[in-house]
Design a protein around this motif. Structure first.
Motif, PDB file in Angstrom:
ATOM      1  N   PRO A   1       0.797  -1.236   0.000  1.00 17.25           N
ATOM      2  CA  PRO A   1       0.000   0.000   0.000  1.00 17.25           C
ATOM      3  C   PRO A   1       0.826   1.281   0.000  1.00 17.25           C
ATOM      4  CG  PRO A   1      -0.980  -1.597   1.484  1.00 17.25           C
ATOM      5  CD  PRO A   1       0.303  -2.197   1.011  1.00 17.25           C
ATOM      6  N   ASP A   2       2.007   1.270   0.628  1.00 16.13           N
ATOM      7  CA  ASP A   2       2.838   2.483   0.628  1.00 16.13           C
ATOM      8  C   ASP A   2       3.787   2.529  -0.568  1.00 16.13           C
ATOM      9  OD1 ASP A   2       4.761   0.621   1.224  1.00 16.13           O
ATOM     10  OD2 ASP A   2       5.298   1.452   3.180  1.00 16.13           O
ATOM     11  N   GLY A   3       3.720   1.500  -1.419  1.00 17.59           N
ATOM     12  CA  GLY A   3       4.519   1.505  -2.638  1.00 17.59           C
ATOM     13  C   GLY A   3       5.969   1.147  -2.461  1.00 17.59           C
ATOM     14  N   CYS A   4       6.368   0.599  -1.306  1.00 20.54           N
ATOM     15  CA  CYS A   4       7.787   0.344  -1.047  1.00 20.54           C
ATOM     16  C   CYS A   4       8.307  -0.896  -1.774  1.00 20.54           C
ATOM     17  CB  CYS A   4       8.043   0.217   0.451  1.00 20.54           C
ATOM     18  SG  CYS A   4       7.281  -1.255   1.201  1.00 20.54           S
ATOM     19  N   CYS A   5       7.408  -1.824  -2.138  1.00 18.33           N
ATOM     20  CA  CYS A   5       7.852  -3.066  -2.762  1.00 18.33           C
ATOM     21  C   CYS A   5       6.708  -3.683  -3.556  1.00 18.33           C
ATOM     22  CB  CYS A   5       8.346  -4.057  -1.703  1.00 18.33           C
ATOM     23  SG  CYS A   5       7.049  -4.585  -0.548  1.00 18.33           S
ATOM     24  N   LEU A   6       7.038  -4.732  -4.288  1.00 16.31           N
ATOM     25  CA  LEU A   6       6.050  -5.477  -5.067  1.00 16.31           C
ATOM     26  C   LEU A   6       6.070  -6.930  -4.618  1.00 16.31           C
ATOM     27  CD1 LEU A   6       4.164  -5.306  -7.765  1.00 16.31           C
ATOM     28  CD2 LEU A   6       6.053  -6.596  -8.776  1.00 16.31           C
ATOM     29  N   TYR A   7       4.875  -7.497  -4.383  1.00 15.54           N
ATOM     30  CA  TYR A   7       4.745  -8.907  -4.029  1.00 15.54           C
ATOM     31  C   TYR A   7       4.380  -9.698  -5.281  1.00 15.54           C
ATOM     32  CZ  TYR A   7       4.301  -6.871   0.635  1.00 15.54           C
ATOM     33  OH  TYR A   7       4.508  -6.147   1.776  1.00 15.54           O
ATOM     34  N   SER A   8       5.011 -10.847  -5.432  1.00 17.42           N
ATOM     35  CA  SER A   8       4.711 -11.733  -6.551  1.00 17.42           C
ATOM     36  C   SER A   8       4.294 -13.095  -6.005  1.00 17.42           C
ATOM     37  CB  SER A   8       5.932 -11.890  -7.455  1.00 17.42           C
ATOM     38  OG  SER A   8       5.697 -12.855  -8.466  1.00 17.42           O
ATOM     39  N   GLY A   9       3.092 -13.526  -6.369  1.00 16.58           N
ATOM     40  CA  GLY A   9       2.607 -14.831  -5.931  1.00 16.58           C
ATOM     41  C   GLY A   9       3.131 -15.919  -6.841  1.00 16.58           C
ATOM     42  N   CYS A  10       4.271 -16.496  -6.476  1.00 12.54           N
ATOM     43  CA  CYS A  10       4.900 -17.522  -7.305  1.00 12.54           C
ATOM     44  C   CYS A  10       4.379 -18.900  -6.929  1.00 12.54           C
ATOM     45  CB  CYS A  10       6.417 -17.492  -7.119  1.00 12.54           C
ATOM     46  SG  CYS A  10       7.154 -15.868  -7.381  1.00 12.54           S
TER      47      CYS A  10
ATOM     48  N   VAL B   1       9.325 -10.892  -2.672  1.00 15.56           N
ATOM     49  CA  VAL B   1       9.218  -9.456  -2.418  1.00 15.56           C
ATOM     50  C   VAL B   1      10.327  -8.749  -3.197  1.00 15.56           C
ATOM     51  CG1 VAL B   1       8.995  -7.688  -0.653  1.00 15.56           C
ATOM     52  CG2 VAL B   1       8.422 -10.068  -0.094  1.00 15.56           C
ATOM     53  N   TYR B   2       9.938  -7.846  -4.091  1.00 14.59           N
ATOM     54  CA  TYR B   2      10.899  -7.244  -5.006  1.00 14.59           C
ATOM     55  C   TYR B   2      10.958  -5.721  -4.880  1.00 14.59           C
ATOM     56  CZ  TYR B   2      11.041 -11.702  -7.562  1.00 14.59           C
ATOM     57  OH  TYR B   2      11.198 -13.009  -7.916  1.00 14.59           O
TER      58      TYR B   2
ATOM     59  N   LEU C   1       3.106 -10.041   7.224  1.00 17.07           N
ATOM     60  CA  LEU C   1       4.059  -9.110   6.608  1.00 17.07           C
ATOM     61  C   LEU C   1       4.989  -8.469   7.628  1.00 17.07           C
ATOM     62  CD1 LEU C   1       1.828  -7.378   3.896  1.00 17.07           C
ATOM     63  CD2 LEU C   1       3.396  -9.312   3.642  1.00 17.07           C
ATOM     64  N   THR C   2       4.647  -8.523   8.911  1.00 18.22           N
ATOM     65  CA  THR C   2       5.552  -7.962   9.928  1.00 18.22           C
ATOM     66  C   THR C   2       6.812  -8.819  10.057  1.00 18.22           C
ATOM     67  OG1 THR C   2       4.476  -9.197  11.727  1.00 18.22           O
ATOM     68  CG2 THR C   2       3.616  -7.001  11.210  1.00 18.22           C
ATOM     69  N   ARG C   3       6.751 -10.045   9.539  1.00 17.31           N
ATOM     70  CA  ARG C   3       7.899 -10.943   9.592  1.00 17.31           C
ATOM     71  C   ARG C   3       8.583 -11.065   8.237  1.00 17.31           C
ATOM     72  NH1 ARG C   3       8.049 -14.239  13.936  1.00 17.31           N
ATOM     73  NH2 ARG C   3       9.072 -15.892  12.743  1.00 17.31           N
ATOM     74  N   VAL C   4       8.204 -10.189   7.296  1.00 14.48           N
ATOM     75  CA  VAL C   4       8.757 -10.232   5.941  1.00 14.48           C
ATOM     76  C   VAL C   4       9.597  -8.985   5.696  1.00 14.48           C
ATOM     77  CG1 VAL C   4       8.182 -10.233   3.480  1.00 14.48           C
ATOM     78  CG2 VAL C   4       6.837 -11.614   5.072  1.00 14.48           C
ATOM     79  N   THR C   5      10.769  -9.162   5.105  1.00 12.63           N
ATOM     80  CA  THR C   5      11.635  -8.034   4.754  1.00 12.63           C
ATOM     81  C   THR C   5      11.093  -7.343   3.510  1.00 12.63           C
ATOM     82  OG1 THR C   5      13.547  -9.223   5.637  1.00 12.63           O
ATOM     83  CG2 THR C   5      13.991  -7.342   4.205  1.00 12.63           C
ATOM     84  N   ARG C   6      10.790  -6.056   3.630  1.00 13.35           N
ATOM     85  CA  ARG C   6      10.192  -5.324   2.511  1.00 13.35           C
ATOM     86  C   ARG C   6      11.074  -4.211   1.968  1.00 13.35           C
ATOM     87  NH1 ARG C   6       4.248  -4.419   5.049  1.00 13.35           N
ATOM     88  NH2 ARG C   6       5.328  -4.796   7.022  1.00 13.35           N
ATOM     89  N   THR C   7      12.065  -3.794   2.689  1.00 10.06           N
ATOM     90  CA  THR C   7      13.007  -2.766   2.231  1.00 10.06           C
ATOM     91  C   THR C   7      14.373  -3.071   2.824  1.00 10.06           C
ATOM     92  OG1 THR C   7      12.479  -1.356   4.132  1.00 10.06           O
ATOM     93  CG2 THR C   7      11.289  -0.922   2.085  1.00 10.06           C
TER      94      THR C   7
END
Length: 573
Positions: free
Chosen positions: A241-250, A256-257, A302-308
């Motif tokens: 939502p804040d635009g910091c990353c893109l999630y891809s459902g592989c 997380v990119y 997502l609190t346990r996922v690295t996003r930046t």
């Protein structure tokens, strides 16, 4: 006894039997992340609340399998496109059909609601993109340029552009005010399955069957970066939502990119197979996948996922390190979308006493709408989500409560969460052979065979809050006489639909017949009831009625509820 600590990053939330036949499409509500719509080969659209076992509402009216579904942003309207090319819009709060839109000549592959105006965009296997005015039931514009099926459509956050992805390996950007293509983005080497606008910046992401994700700058109209090495075709992507990353459902993982430069922040193993859609709610990512008649939902914390920040490399790609991050994700590198300060109201109901909009009550599309229904299956969940109808700001149910994760050492809880729920009593809309099938509905406003009318160049002001400010009023043309080719096309549509119906019925009758040969009449009737196809029940009753001695008390207790259903249905016998 101490409560075990929850340490899971991703887990399976639920599995449900969503339809009486195969699921063909599904979508999550993006605002709440808790509303799920499914379309099936049984020609129905079913509505669900994530993590609840029962269907909230079942929408009927389509006469061929539902190929695409989409919820609008407030989650109060839903649009569904079918294999025959018809589109239906339902008002979920009023629990009724709102519009039927006819005009495409092949499968509806993609749909999207305009974020502010009262419009729906549709992409089809006939290669056309159409923009529909929900209020007038009409196609106001047709965009032609793709050479193969249009797989995904997305409106830009400001509502001025429309992005399209197609099997012809291209992504195109359309200007709604100018009525023409702004730019084409080549580069993919396989069908493009999904496009997604950045929530704030002039940036577009596209995912393809060539296993790449490309990022496009919408000011310079050029590629920004390309993520390669996805484990399979890219079918679903979602910006944070804040635009910091893109999630891809592989396949069986969430990646997380970042894109400037391209890099992988994290890889989370999720056993979800081919995930079909993603949504975010309360710092949790929800993914849904379908297989045959089952739909499964999964949650990633997502609190346990690295996003930046620090780059996390995929072990498989360890020999190909990605470039380290050099830019601050909080700083925008390009132009920001300008959004209206307020939003449009819901589509207004067309008053039939209006001179310009008066329609014959016996017209085919009005008849079609009368036969399309929204059946509330679970009143408690329905009232919780969609009522009170006139609330200024409807808050999705329990939005502040995250989905609970089963503790890692509590296997019983995990198994219970993934246990399939009992099938919902979904009545198949299969007509009895004694009742002739209703012919296909012809559009009241057939699309012209020539080039679509271009919006005058003087109307190039930005899209305002009134839909009429960016698209001219469309005069409804007189019903054109069908040429032989068009008439044959309509006949074939009805023929294919009836073939599907009769093939399904024949398969069901064979199942019952196999039980009948054992000589157990009661078991035969039970199997017919279990199939949930009233036409099969009717056929079996016609046989039993020929021999009165077959009737027993236990047979009556099974048949009477089915007779009650038949009396309330559209069957004549």
């Amino acid at each position: 006894m101490a409560t075990p600590v929850v340490t899971k990053t991703a887990w399976k939330l639920q599995e449900i039997v969503a339809h009486a036949s195969n699921v063909s499409s599904l979508v999550l509500g993006k605002a709440s992340g808790r509303l799920l719509a499914t379309g099936g080969d049984d020609c129905r659209v079913n509505l669900w609340s994530i993590n609840k076992p029962n269907c909230i509402m079942s929408l009927t009216g389509h006469t061929s399998p539902v190929e695409s579904v989409r919820l609008n942003t407030p989650e109060e309207l839903i649009v569904a496109g079918s294999q025959s090319g018809s589109i239906r819009v339902w008002d979920l709060e009023a629990a009724k059909i709102l519009r039927t839109l006819m005009g495409h000549k092949a499968n509806i592959c993609s749909l999207d609601f305009h974020p502010y105006g009262e419009f729906v965009a549709s992409g089809s296997q006939d290669t056309n993109i159409k923009l529909w005015d929900i209020r007038r039931k009409g196609c106001v514009f047709r965009y032609r340029g793709h050479s193969q099926a249009v797989r995904c459509l997305r409106f830009s956050p400001d509502g001025k552009w429309l992005a399209s992805a197609a099997d012809d390996h291209t992504v195109k950007l359309w200007d709604l005010t100018a009525g023409k293509m702004m730019s084409e983005f080549p580069g993919h080497t396989g069908p493009v399955n999904v496009v997604e606008f950045h929530p704030n910046e002039y940036l577009l992401a596209s995912g393809s069957s060539d296993r790449t994700i490309r990022f496009w700058d919408l000011e310079k109209f050029q590629v920004v970066s390309c993520i390669e090495g996805e484990p399979g075709p890219v079918r679903s992507v979602l910006f944070n939502p804040d635009g910091c990353c893109l999630y891809s459902g592989c396949q069986d993982s969430l990646r997380v990119y970042g894109w400037e430069p391209e890099r992988c922040f994290d890889v989370v193993l999720v056993n979800w197979g081919k995930v079909a859609d993603l949504a975010i709610c309360n710092d949790q990512l929800i993914g849904v996948a379908f297989s045959q008649s089952n739909v499964s939902s999964y949650v990633v914390d997502l609190t346990r996922v690295t996003r930046t920040g620090t780059v996390t490399q995929d072990p498989v790609q360890a020999s190909q390190p990605l470039t380290q991050q050099t830019s601050n994700p909080a700083v925008s590198l390009r132009r920001i979308y300008e959004r209206p300060s307020t939003t449009c109201s819901k589509p207004q109901r067309v008053k039939h006493n209006s001179e310009s909009e008066r329609r014959s009550p016996s017209s085919e599309d009005d008849k079609d709408e009368r036969e399309s229904r929204a059946e509330i299956q679970n009143a408690e969940d329905y009232n919780e989500i969609f009522q009170p109808k006139n609330s200024i700001s409807r808050t999705p149910p329990r939005r502040s409560e995250p989905f609970p994760a089963p503790p890692e050492d509590d296997t019983a809880t995990a198994k219970e969460a993934s246990k399939p729920s009992p099938a919902v009593d979904v009545q198949l809309p299969v007509p009895n052979v004694e009742v002739p099938a209703r012919p296909p509905v012809l559009t009241a406003t057939p699309a012209p065979k020539g080039e679509p009318a271009i919006i005058p160049a003087t109307r190039n002001e930005p899209i305002g809050l009134k839909a009429s400010d960016f698209l001219p009023a469309v005069k409804v043309p007189q019903q054109a006489e069908l040429v032989d080719e068009d008439a044959m096309s309509q006949i074939r549509k009805g023929h294919d639909t009836m073939c599907v119906v009769l093939t399904s019925r024949h398969k069901n009758l064979d199942t019952v017949r196999a039980v009948w040969t054992t000589g157990d009449i009661k078991t035969s009737v039970d199997s017919a009831v279990a199939i949930n196809d009233l036409s099969v029940v009717v056929d079996l009753l016609n046989i039993v009625n020929q021999k009165a001695s077959l009737w027993k008390l236990d047979l009556c207790t099974t048949v009477l509820p089915q007779i009650e259903k038949l009396l309330q249905s559209k069957y004549e016998r």
